[in-house]
Scaffold this motif. Structure first.
Motif, PDB file in Angstrom:
ATOM      1  N   HIS A  58     -76.152 -52.608 -56.868  1.00 12.99           N
ATOM      2  CA  HIS A  58     -76.955 -53.652 -57.505  1.00 12.99           C
ATOM      3  C   HIS A  58     -76.967 -54.949 -56.704  1.00 12.99           C
ATOM      4  CE1 HIS A  58     -77.496 -50.956 -60.807  1.00 12.99           C
ATOM      5  NE2 HIS A  58     -76.197 -50.781 -60.875  1.00 12.99           N
ATOM      6  N   SER A  59     -75.880 -55.218 -55.971  1.00 14.67           N
ATOM      7  CA  SER A  59     -75.858 -56.442 -55.188  1.00 14.67           C
ATOM      8  C   SER A  59     -76.869 -56.367 -54.058  1.00 14.67           C
ATOM      9  CB  SER A  59     -74.454 -56.677 -54.633  1.00 14.67           C
ATOM     10  OG  SER A  59     -74.051 -55.594 -53.826  1.00 14.67           O
ATOM     11  N   LYS A  60     -77.290 -55.137 -53.649  1.00 15.89           N
ATOM     12  CA  LYS A  60     -78.261 -54.984 -52.578  1.00 15.89           C
ATOM     13  C   LYS A  60     -79.685 -55.071 -53.111  1.00 15.89           C
ATOM     14  CE  LYS A  60     -75.238 -52.059 -49.732  1.00 15.89           C
ATOM     15  NZ  LYS A  60     -75.060 -50.729 -49.111  1.00 15.89           N
ATOM     16  N   THR A  61     -79.898 -54.668 -54.368  1.00 13.90           N
ATOM     17  CA  THR A  61     -81.245 -54.633 -54.905  1.00 13.90           C
ATOM     18  C   THR A  61     -81.576 -55.841 -55.770  1.00 13.90           C
ATOM     19  OG1 THR A  61     -80.458 -53.291 -56.760  1.00 13.90           O
ATOM     20  CG2 THR A  61     -81.318 -52.117 -54.844  1.00 13.90           C
ATOM     21  N   HIS A  62     -80.582 -56.614 -56.144  1.00 12.04           N
ATOM     22  CA  HIS A  62     -80.813 -57.799 -56.964  1.00 12.04           C
ATOM     23  C   HIS A  62     -80.128 -59.002 -56.330  1.00 12.04           C
ATOM     24  CE1 HIS A  62     -82.462 -55.565 -60.390  1.00 12.04           C
ATOM     25  NE2 HIS A  62     -81.512 -54.674 -60.188  1.00 12.04           N
ATOM     26  N   GLU A  63     -80.704 -60.178 -56.576  1.00 13.01           N
ATOM     27  CA  GLU A  63     -79.980 -61.403 -56.241  1.00 13.01           C
ATOM     28  C   GLU A  63     -78.655 -61.391 -56.980  1.00 13.01           C
ATOM     29  OE1 GLU A  63     -83.804 -64.422 -56.141  1.00 13.01           O
ATOM     30  OE2 GLU A  63     -82.747 -64.057 -58.023  1.00 13.01           O
ATOM     31  N   ALA A  64     -77.617 -61.907 -56.344  1.00 11.61           N
ATOM     32  CA  ALA A  64     -76.307 -61.860 -56.995  1.00 11.61           C
ATOM     33  C   ALA A  64     -75.564 -63.177 -56.847  1.00 11.61           C
ATOM     34  CB  ALA A  64     -75.462 -60.729 -56.414  1.00 11.61           C
ATOM     35  N   ILE A  65     -74.787 -63.493 -57.859  1.00 11.68           N
ATOM     36  CA  ILE A  65     -73.838 -64.604 -57.828  1.00 11.68           C
ATOM     37  C   ILE A  65     -72.443 -64.000 -57.967  1.00 11.68           C
ATOM     38  CG2 ILE A  65     -73.008 -66.688 -58.975  1.00 11.68           C
ATOM     39  CD1 ILE A  65     -75.684 -67.130 -57.686  1.00 11.68           C
ATOM     40  N   LEU A  66     -71.536 -64.342 -57.063  1.00 18.45           N
ATOM     41  CA  LEU A  66     -70.162 -63.859 -57.153  1.00 18.45           C
ATOM     42  C   LEU A  66     -69.314 -64.879 -57.903  1.00 18.45           C
ATOM     43  CD1 LEU A  66     -69.520 -62.410 -53.566  1.00 18.45           C
ATOM     44  CD2 LEU A  66     -70.413 -61.244 -55.597  1.00 18.45           C
ATOM     45  N   VAL A  67     -68.594 -64.418 -58.914  1.00 18.84           N
ATOM     46  CA  VAL A  67     -67.667 -65.262 -59.664  1.00 18.84           C
ATOM     47  C   VAL A  67     -66.260 -64.934 -59.175  1.00 18.84           C
ATOM     48  CG1 VAL A  67     -66.778 -65.905 -61.928  1.00 18.84           C
ATOM     49  CG2 VAL A  67     -69.198 -65.288 -61.663  1.00 18.84           C
ATOM     50  N   VAL A  68     -65.654 -65.861 -58.433  1.00 14.85           N
ATOM     51  CA  VAL A  68     -64.325 -65.654 -57.867  1.00 14.85           C
ATOM     52  C   VAL A  68     -63.295 -66.012 -58.933  1.00 14.85           C
ATOM     53  CG1 VAL A  68     -62.722 -66.267 -56.034  1.00 14.85           C
ATOM     54  CG2 VAL A  68     -65.178 -66.130 -55.553  1.00 14.85           C
ATOM     55  N   ASP A  69     -62.468 -65.035 -59.320  1.00 17.83           N
ATOM     56  CA  ASP A  69     -61.563 -65.193 -60.455  1.00 17.83           C
ATOM     57  C   ASP A  69     -60.190 -65.692 -60.016  1.00 17.83           C
ATOM     58  OD1 ASP A  69     -60.350 -65.022 -62.915  1.00 17.83           O
ATOM     59  OD2 ASP A  69     -59.938 -62.874 -62.743  1.00 17.83           O
ATOM     60  N   PHE A  70     -59.769 -66.804 -60.614  1.00 15.81           N
ATOM     61  CA  PHE A  70     -58.436 -67.363 -60.347  1.00 15.81           C
ATOM     62  C   PHE A  70     -57.523 -67.242 -61.564  1.00 15.81           C
ATOM     63  CE2 PHE A  70     -61.168 -69.549 -57.296  1.00 15.81           C
ATOM     64  CZ  PHE A  70     -60.456 -69.318 -56.128  1.00 15.81           C
ATOM     65  N   GLY A  71     -57.823 -66.307 -62.437  1.00 17.10           N
ATOM     66  CA  GLY A  71     -56.968 -66.082 -63.582  1.00 17.10           C
ATOM     67  C   GLY A  71     -57.479 -66.665 -64.877  1.00 17.10           C
ATOM     68  N   SER A  72     -58.716 -67.123 -64.903  1.00 17.04           N
ATOM     69  CA  SER A  72     -59.277 -67.673 -66.131  1.00 17.04           C
ATOM     70  C   SER A  72     -59.586 -66.557 -67.117  1.00 17.04           C
ATOM     71  CB  SER A  72     -60.557 -68.444 -65.828  1.00 17.04           C
ATOM     72  OG  SER A  72     -61.208 -68.833 -67.019  1.00 17.04           O
ATOM     73  N   GLN A  73     -59.242 -66.780 -68.395  1.00 16.90           N
ATOM     74  CA  GLN A  73     -59.622 -65.819 -69.420  1.00 16.90           C
ATOM     75  C   GLN A  73     -61.123 -65.929 -69.719  1.00 16.90           C
ATOM     76  OE1 GLN A  73     -57.678 -63.604 -70.228  1.00 16.90           O
ATOM     77  NE2 GLN A  73     -55.567 -64.309 -70.260  1.00 16.90           N
ATOM     78  N   TYR A  74     -61.793 -66.896 -69.116  1.00 16.56           N
ATOM     79  CA  TYR A  74     -63.208 -67.102 -69.402  1.00 16.56           C
ATOM     80  C   TYR A  74     -64.105 -66.770 -68.212  1.00 16.56           C
ATOM     81  CZ  TYR A  74     -61.309 -69.362 -73.499  1.00 16.56           C
ATOM     82  OH  TYR A  74     -60.617 -69.612 -74.645  1.00 16.56           O
ATOM     83  N   SER A  75     -63.571 -66.102 -67.206  1.00 21.37           N
ATOM     84  CA  SER A  75     -64.408 -65.715 -66.065  1.00 21.37           C
ATOM     85  C   SER A  75     -65.574 -64.855 -66.516  1.00 21.37           C
ATOM     86  CB  SER A  75     -63.566 -64.967 -65.028  1.00 21.37           C
ATOM     87  OG  SER A  75     -62.628 -65.826 -64.416  1.00 21.37           O
ATOM     88  N   HIS A  76     -65.305 -63.957 -67.495  1.00 16.46           N
ATOM     89  CA  HIS A  76     -66.383 -63.094 -67.974  1.00 16.46           C
ATOM     90  C   HIS A  76     -67.466 -63.902 -68.680  1.00 16.46           C
ATOM     91  CE1 HIS A  76     -64.179 -63.641 -71.670  1.00 16.46           C
ATOM     92  NE2 HIS A  76     -65.111 -63.035 -72.349  1.00 16.46           N
TER      93      HIS A  76
END
Length: 516
Positions: free
Chosen positions: A2-20
């Motif tokens: 999907h990252s190849k067929t759609h524009e993507a934003i990467l969310v880099v996780d540092f341990g937040s319970q709210y990354s999702h």
């Protein structure tokens, strides 16, 4: 894929319970997002070719020994970066700022003054409400930073680097407590990253079908149906991919809601003509649960017994190679320490009966990149009826954990009728779609009452209704008194053995949504 067929934003996780939550807010604006470990390399980032990067919050202090850090080259890749809370502090530190513990910590609602409306705060008022949750902050930033917003206690509530595409906010735009958070993220996605918003469910369904076809070929797949939306949508999608090579197993363990079996069987036989195997295992489960009162023991017994029943039925179907499960993205995030990152494990991954690898099947998990709201959109496009798509969540152990104490057939019947009355009345009042989850609970206590001029000594039913977007936090619903009155009156009059109804007004936290 999907990252190849759609524009993507990467969310880099540092341990937040709210990354999702960050990932969900991005997808809500038709931009694909993916949560990745803070250990991701610049090479991996290049391969995924994102339009932007978001550095999440986290519980650590950036200056503490062992605090999670990303590769510093991520800030120098000519890809726009937005740092949130800890991510802002870390990104600023990498770019030359000094981060310290602040004298006045900020937790909760805070008023911010916007100084610059040209990029991140475009279309916003001069003063906005935001949600802060930090003890560290930058008191001073180097000359190559520009302040975008401030609060009484935080001189850099938001800032940007003048030379690099790095933006940071000390508050949390992903939570509903920041009303303008959606617009702030929209500005980052579309004004700064240049996204067009090409993440649509119709295109995802097409690619997901192709992926299933490529994975399983002409082999047969078995899917365990639970009666919930996740397994139903997974089955519907796989049926679209491989048709008659899908077999579904629905196990009635005696712990289901009113008319659950009939509803599931009717839906799949009428809409998909799927090879559906129905197993009536009520007596088998209730015998195993007899006398068991501990909720964790209930869960283990139900999980193990489901595996045994499923295995017995699967052995009757020839040449099965793959097992389909309705695993969702939050299941994966919460099951492991997020992608190798520092997030605390929240719960063990649990699907239909928690089917283990020892069954000897290869897994097919076509929903594992989706959130619950996206699964419902998919179900609608695949033609599933609304009563399946929008049905409130139901726990894996079923009514076993909504009966406090011993489980008997009489208690199950009492609870089913009470629960059905509650659902009927909130639907009649037009409230069902506004409530995230509503249900009844059987309490193992009897109270004195007066019924027909005679003393009664009968059972208590508790009602529970919550509103939530992510089910990690939840508030109790202020159901109108007249609706509660109708529910209570009907339960006491129509359900034998009940003479008292109470309403649960606790929120999560500190309570949980379910009682067990």
């Amino acid at each position: 894929m999907h990252s190849k067929t759609h524009e993507a934003i990467l969310v880099v996780d540092f341990g937040s319970q709210y990354s999702h939550l960050i990932a969900r807010r991005i997808r809500e604006q038709n931009v694909y997002s993916k949560i990745v470990s803070h250990k991701i390399t610049p090479e991996d980032v290049k391969q995924q070719n994102p339009k932007g990067i978001i550095l999440s919050g986290g519980p650590a202090s950036v200056y503490a020994s062992g605090a999670p850090r990303c590769n510093e080259k991520l800030l120098y890749m000519d890809i726009p970066v937005l740092g949130i809370c800890y991510g802002f502090q870390l990104g600023s530190q990498i770019l030359g700022a000094e981060i310290n513990s602040s004298e006045n910590r900020e937790y909760g609602n805070t008023r911010c003054t916007v100084k610059d409306h040209s990029t991140l705060f475009s279309s916003l008022d001069d003063s906005i409400d935001v949600w802060m949750s930090h003890g560290d902050q930058a008191m001073e930033l180097p000359d190559d930073f520009q302040s975008l917003a401030y609060s009484d206690n935080c001189p850099y509530a938001a800032a940007r680097h003048k030379e690099r595409d790095f933006y940071g906010v000390q508050f949390h735009p992903e939570v509903t407590h920041t009303p303008s958070g959606k617009q702030i993220l929209n500005n980052f996605l579309f004004k700064i990253c240049g996204c067009s918003g090409d993440w649509e469910m119709s295109s995802y369904i097409k690619s997901a079908v192709e992926k299933v076809q490529k994975q399983v070929g002409k082999e047969k797949v078995i899917c365990g149906l639970s009666g919930g939306v996740d397994s139903a949508v997974a089955a519907a999608l796989i049926y679209n991919a491989i048709g008659s090579n899908l077999s579904c197993v629905f196990v009635d363990n005696g712990l289901l809601r009113m008319n659950e079996s009939e509803s599931v069987i009717k839906t799949f036989k009428e809409n998909f003509k799927v090879d559906l195997h129905f197993v009536n295992a009520r007596e088998r489960f209730l015998e195993k649960l007899s006398g068991v009162t501990d909720p964790e023991q209930k869960r283990k017994i139900i999980g193990h017994e489901f595996i045994d029943v499923f295995k017995d039925e699967a052995n009757k179907i020839a040449d099965i190679k793959y097992l389909a499960q309705g695993t969702l993205y939050p299941d994966i995030i919460e099951s492991v320490s997020a992608h190798g990152g520092p997030t605390v494990t929240i719960k063990s991954h649990h699907n239909v009966g928690a089917l283990p690898s020892e069954l000897g099947f290869e897994l097919v998990e076509p929903l594992k990149e989706l959130f619950k709201d996206e699964v419902r959109k998919m179900g609608s496009e695949l033609g599933l009826p609304d009563d399946i798509i929008w049905r409130h969540p139901f726990p894996g152990p079923g009514l076993a954990i909504r009966i406090i104490g011993d489980i008997t057939e009489d208690r199950l019947q009492t609870l089913r009728f009470a629960d059905e009355i509650m659902i009927q009345e909130i639907k009649s009042a037009g409230l069902y779609g506004k409530i995230a989850q509503a249900f009844a609970v059987f309490l193992p206590v009897s109270t004195v009452g007066v019924m027909g001029d005679e003393r009664s000594y009968e059972n208590v039913i508790a009602l529970r209704a919550v509103e939530s977007t992510d089910f990690m936090t939840a508030d109790w619903v202020k159901i109108p008194y007249e609706v509660l009155a109708r529910i209570s009156s009907r339960i006491i009059n129509e359900v034998r053995g009940v003479n008292r109804v109470v309403y649960d007004i606790s929120s999560k936290p500190p309570s949980t949504i379910e009682w067990e």
